[in-house]
Write a protein that holds these residues in place. Sequence first.
Motif: not given
Length: 401
Positions: A231-236, A261-267, A291-295
Amino acid sequence: MSSWIETEIGTIPANWKIGSLGEICELLTDGAHLSPKPQKSDFYMASVKDMRYNYFDFKECKTISEEDFQKLLLNNCSPKYGDILLSKDGANCLDLIFVYKQPETIVLLSSIAIARLKDGYDPDFYRYILLSPNIQYLMRNNYVSGSAIPRVILKDFKNVPVPILGLTEQKAIAEILSSLDDKIDLLHRQNQTLESLAQTLFRQWFIEEAKEEWEEKPLSKIADFLNGLACQKFPPQNDIEKLPVLKIKDLKDGISENSDYATSDVKPEYIVNNGDVIFAWSASLMVKIWDGEQCVLNQHLFKVTSKDFPKWFYYHWCKYHLDNFIAISSAHATTMGHIKRGDLDEAMCVIPSNEELVKMDDEISPIFEKIETNSRQIKSLEKMRDTLLPKLLSGEVRVKI
């Protein structure tokens, strides 16, 4: 005259003062710095791994000899009823803080600190103080040393600033927050009972009473195991189109303000939603229904799905093989233990007929649905409590005394 004042711990009512943790403690120490050899007994020596949100789980707790236990009792390594206990070392440093209210007499390892308050100071109230965002920020940035292995140094920790107010007001605030915690605890315990029931049914059907004619397939064939992203390759790219990153620590403890955090623009398949089955295949191996939030799914985690079998089926087969996977991981361990996809190919599962699976599903799926409903309610109550906490501590919401 203002009703509030600005302090280093934030805005507080003007009639409160600021003191230090050392001032209100009769005892501020940690557990044993020596770890006696384990021995099968009834004498528990607890560590951070045994801590839950507000209690110790003694199921896998280390036990020691009575002789070693008695020695440690004399060295202030044992919590008394009403002591505040804090995880002070390692990955869970300051994440777990609760008031000891269990009947067992135990001793602690040095990774847990004991804060015994003087008369006039309510431990439940000061537990919430130590969990509040402003105090957590101050503690983590000023009283924790080490980056690879965070650690609280108690001689400095006694200087943590805390509000000083009347005992009646302390108890009134703690009572409001505790009422929410009591509901959360009840739901957690209900889920433990439901999970135990589901596990019992699974073992009965597939381990104890499995039929010889049932087909066998490897775990890798009954479910898909999607490995996460680096995810470090997909920063926000901005503050709107982003999601928290689900790492192994977050899988265990939940998303927090310290999560990445990462960008939400992933597959879409790399997005983790509430109710997804997640398998940590490296370091601390575990299987959990998220059981947590979207990630966003990070590397070293599998998202487990299946087009052919219900969730409970592949979840429990993952859980069934987990002990063996942990043993394999330990054998592979150099810097960080792990399993390989080939290990999934060798983990065999028995498959009942479609008709039998449907009947089983009718019995066990409602249990899973209730667990997930309870989990959502827990998160809602936790959000309510965490929203209310700073308002009570800042005086924005006042309690009637």
